[in-house]
Design a protein around this motif. Structure first.
Motif, PDB file in Angstrom:
ATOM      1  N   MET A   1       0.849  -1.170   0.000  1.00  0.00           N
ATOM      2  CA  MET A   1       0.000   0.000   0.000  1.00  0.00           C
ATOM      3  C   MET A   1       0.896   1.234   0.000  1.00  0.00           C
ATOM      4  N   ALA A   2       0.569   2.206  -0.804  1.00  0.00           N
ATOM      5  CA  ALA A   2       1.349   3.442  -0.882  1.00  0.00           C
ATOM      6  C   ALA A   2       1.143   4.265   0.391  1.00  0.00           C
ATOM      7  N   SER A   3       2.173   4.988   0.785  1.00  0.00           N
ATOM      8  CA  SER A   3       2.094   5.829   1.981  1.00  0.00           C
ATOM      9  C   SER A   3       1.067   6.930   1.791  1.00  0.00           C
ATOM     10  N   SER A   4       0.282   7.173   2.828  1.00  0.00           N
ATOM     11  CA  SER A   4      -0.606   8.323   2.774  1.00  0.00           C
ATOM     12  C   SER A   4       0.264   9.566   2.907  1.00  0.00           C
ATOM     13  N   GLY A   5      -0.251  10.675   2.424  1.00  0.00           N
ATOM     14  CA  GLY A   5       0.501  11.921   2.459  1.00  0.00           C
ATOM     15  C   GLY A   5       0.915  12.326   3.856  1.00  0.00           C
ATOM     16  N   LYS A   6       0.031  12.121   4.824  1.00  0.00           N
ATOM     17  CA  LYS A   6       0.313  12.495   6.218  1.00  0.00           C
ATOM     18  C   LYS A   6       1.534  11.747   6.745  1.00  0.00           C
ATOM     19  N   PHE A   7       1.571  10.444   6.519  1.00  0.00           N
ATOM     20  CA  PHE A   7       2.673   9.654   7.051  1.00  0.00           C
ATOM     21  C   PHE A   7       3.951   9.864   6.243  1.00  0.00           C
ATOM     22  N   THR A   8       3.820  10.039   4.938  1.00  0.00           N
ATOM     23  CA  THR A   8       4.998  10.318   4.114  1.00  0.00           C
ATOM     24  C   THR A   8       5.655  11.610   4.576  1.00  0.00           C
ATOM     25  N   SER A   9       4.842  12.624   4.807  1.00  0.00           N
ATOM     26  CA  SER A   9       5.365  13.911   5.258  1.00  0.00           C
ATOM     27  C   SER A   9       6.039  13.783   6.624  1.00  0.00           C
ATOM     28  N   LEU A  10       5.423  13.044   7.534  1.00  0.00           N
ATOM     29  CA  LEU A  10       6.006  12.865   8.859  1.00  0.00           C
ATOM     30  C   LEU A  10       7.323  12.097   8.773  1.00  0.00           C
ATOM     31  N   ILE A  11       7.362  11.039   7.994  1.00  0.00           N
ATOM     32  CA  ILE A  11       8.602  10.272   7.832  1.00  0.00           C
ATOM     33  C   ILE A  11       9.680  11.158   7.217  1.00  0.00           C
ATOM     34  N   ASP A  12       9.318  11.963   6.218  1.00  0.00           N
ATOM     35  CA  ASP A  12      10.287  12.884   5.613  1.00  0.00           C
ATOM     36  C   ASP A  12      10.839  13.859   6.647  1.00  0.00           C
ATOM     37  N   THR A  13       9.960  14.385   7.480  1.00  0.00           N
ATOM     38  CA  THR A  13      10.380  15.325   8.524  1.00  0.00           C
ATOM     39  C   THR A  13      11.324  14.647   9.507  1.00  0.00           C
ATOM     40  N   LEU A  14      10.971  13.441   9.950  1.00  0.00           N
ATOM     41  CA  LEU A  14      11.807  12.721  10.907  1.00  0.00           C
ATOM     42  C   LEU A  14      13.167  12.383  10.298  1.00  0.00           C
ATOM     43  N   ALA A  15      13.178  11.957   9.049  1.00  0.00           N
ATOM     44  CA  ALA A  15      14.443  11.646   8.380  1.00  0.00           C
ATOM     45  C   ALA A  15      15.303  12.905   8.251  1.00  0.00           C
ATOM     46  N   SER A  16      14.672  14.029   7.959  1.00  0.00           N
ATOM     47  CA  SER A  16      15.394  15.303   7.867  1.00  0.00           C
ATOM     48  C   SER A  16      15.984  15.697   9.221  1.00  0.00           C
ATOM     49  N   GLU A  17      15.246  15.450  10.275  1.00  0.00           N
ATOM     50  CA  GLU A  17      15.756  15.732  11.618  1.00  0.00           C
ATOM     51  C   GLU A  17      16.966  14.856  11.934  1.00  0.00           C
ATOM     52  N   HIS A  18      16.949  13.615  11.457  1.00  0.00           N
ATOM     53  CA  HIS A  18      18.109  12.745  11.627  1.00  0.00           C
ATOM     54  C   HIS A  18      19.310  13.351  10.909  1.00  0.00           C
ATOM     55  N   GLU A  19      19.096  13.807   9.675  1.00  0.00           N
ATOM     56  CA  GLU A  19      20.188  14.403   8.898  1.00  0.00           C
ATOM     57  C   GLU A  19      20.783  15.618   9.607  1.00  0.00           C
ATOM     58  N   ASP A  20      19.961  16.317  10.349  1.00  0.00           N
ATOM     59  CA  ASP A  20      20.408  17.489  11.087  1.00  0.00           C
ATOM     60  C   ASP A  20      21.139  17.097  12.374  1.00  0.00           C
ATOM     61  N   LEU A  21      20.667  16.063  13.054  1.00  0.00           N
ATOM     62  CA  LEU A  21      21.224  15.682  14.348  1.00  0.00           C
ATOM     63  C   LEU A  21      22.475  14.808  14.235  1.00  0.00           C
ATOM     64  N   LEU A  22      22.552  13.961  13.224  1.00  0.00           N
ATOM     65  CA  LEU A  22      23.699  13.048  13.114  1.00  0.00           C
ATOM     66  C   LEU A  22      25.046  13.775  13.073  1.00  0.00           C
ATOM     67  N   PRO A  23      25.207  14.831  12.267  1.00  0.00           N
ATOM     68  CA  PRO A  23      26.502  15.532  12.288  1.00  0.00           C
ATOM     69  C   PRO A  23      26.804  16.170  13.646  1.00  0.00           C
ATOM     70  N   GLU A  24      25.763  16.632  14.321  1.00  0.00           N
ATOM     71  CA  GLU A  24      25.963  17.211  15.653  1.00  0.00           C
ATOM     72  C   GLU A  24      26.448  16.136  16.620  1.00  0.00           C
ATOM     73  N   MET A  25      25.910  14.928  16.507  1.00  0.00           N
ATOM     74  CA  MET A  25      26.359  13.837  17.373  1.00  0.00           C
ATOM     75  C   MET A  25      27.799  13.445  17.040  1.00  0.00           C
ATOM     76  N   ALA A  26      28.160  13.479  15.766  1.00  0.00           N
ATOM     77  CA  ALA A  26      29.537  13.167  15.377  1.00  0.00           C
ATOM     78  C   ALA A  26      30.503  14.213  15.948  1.00  0.00           C
ATOM     79  N   ARG A  27      30.131  15.493  15.876  1.00  0.00           N
ATOM     80  CA  ARG A  27      30.977  16.548  16.443  1.00  0.00           C
ATOM     81  C   ARG A  27      31.113  16.376  17.953  1.00  0.00           C
ATOM     82  N   LEU A  28      30.013  16.052  18.604  1.00  0.00           N
ATOM     83  CA  LEU A  28      30.041  15.863  20.050  1.00  0.00           C
ATOM     84  C   LEU A  28      30.918  14.662  20.418  1.00  0.00           C
TER      85      LEU A  28
END
Length: 139
Positions: A1-28
């Protein structure tokens, strides 16, 4: 089943937050063996991402995405593991914050930084590589 827009958007947001936090964790993590003043400055730089935004991120996963995925037939055992890691991540973050605020020993602070950066990096990597793709397909 294809992702509904609501969940696709949320997953995209969460993945983007990972992209933002991972380099910060590497620096730390890179600063873990630095002099304590340098390490504390790195912790202070990471704190804005490790507090409110991390709490909201975990709530979105635990209360919105995980139940939807479970309802769509997702593996509840896997979800339980990720949810337990969320508790561990928040506990480590809180212990680190308390140790810094209370003038904890350098070895304790270094250990907490290492534990937190390791679990966060591994956890987010598994979500990005395994869990989020499975959720995109199921939702």
């Amino acid at each position: 089943m294809a992702s509904s827009g609501k969940f696709t958007s949320l997953i995209d947001t969460l993945a983007s937050e990972h992209e933002d936090l991972l380099p910060e964790m590497a620096r730390l993590a890179d600063e873990a063996m630095s002099p304590l003043a340098v390490l504390k400055a790195a912790i202070d730089r990471a704190a804005p991402k490790l507090n409110g935004p991390l709490d909201e991120h975990i709530l979105n996963e635990d209360r919105v995405l995980f139940p939807a995925y479970a309802s769509a037939g997702g593996d509840s055992g896997v979800l339980a593991l990720f949810a337990e890691e969320h508790r561990e991540i928040l506990s480590l973050r809180d212990r680190l914050t308390a140790a810094v605020e209370d003038g904890g020993e350098a070895d304790e602070i270094r250990s907490l930084v290492a534990q937190l950066t390791d679990i966060l990096s591994e956890h987010m990597g598994r979500e990005d590589e395994m869990l989020f793709p499975a959720m995109r397909e199921a939702l």
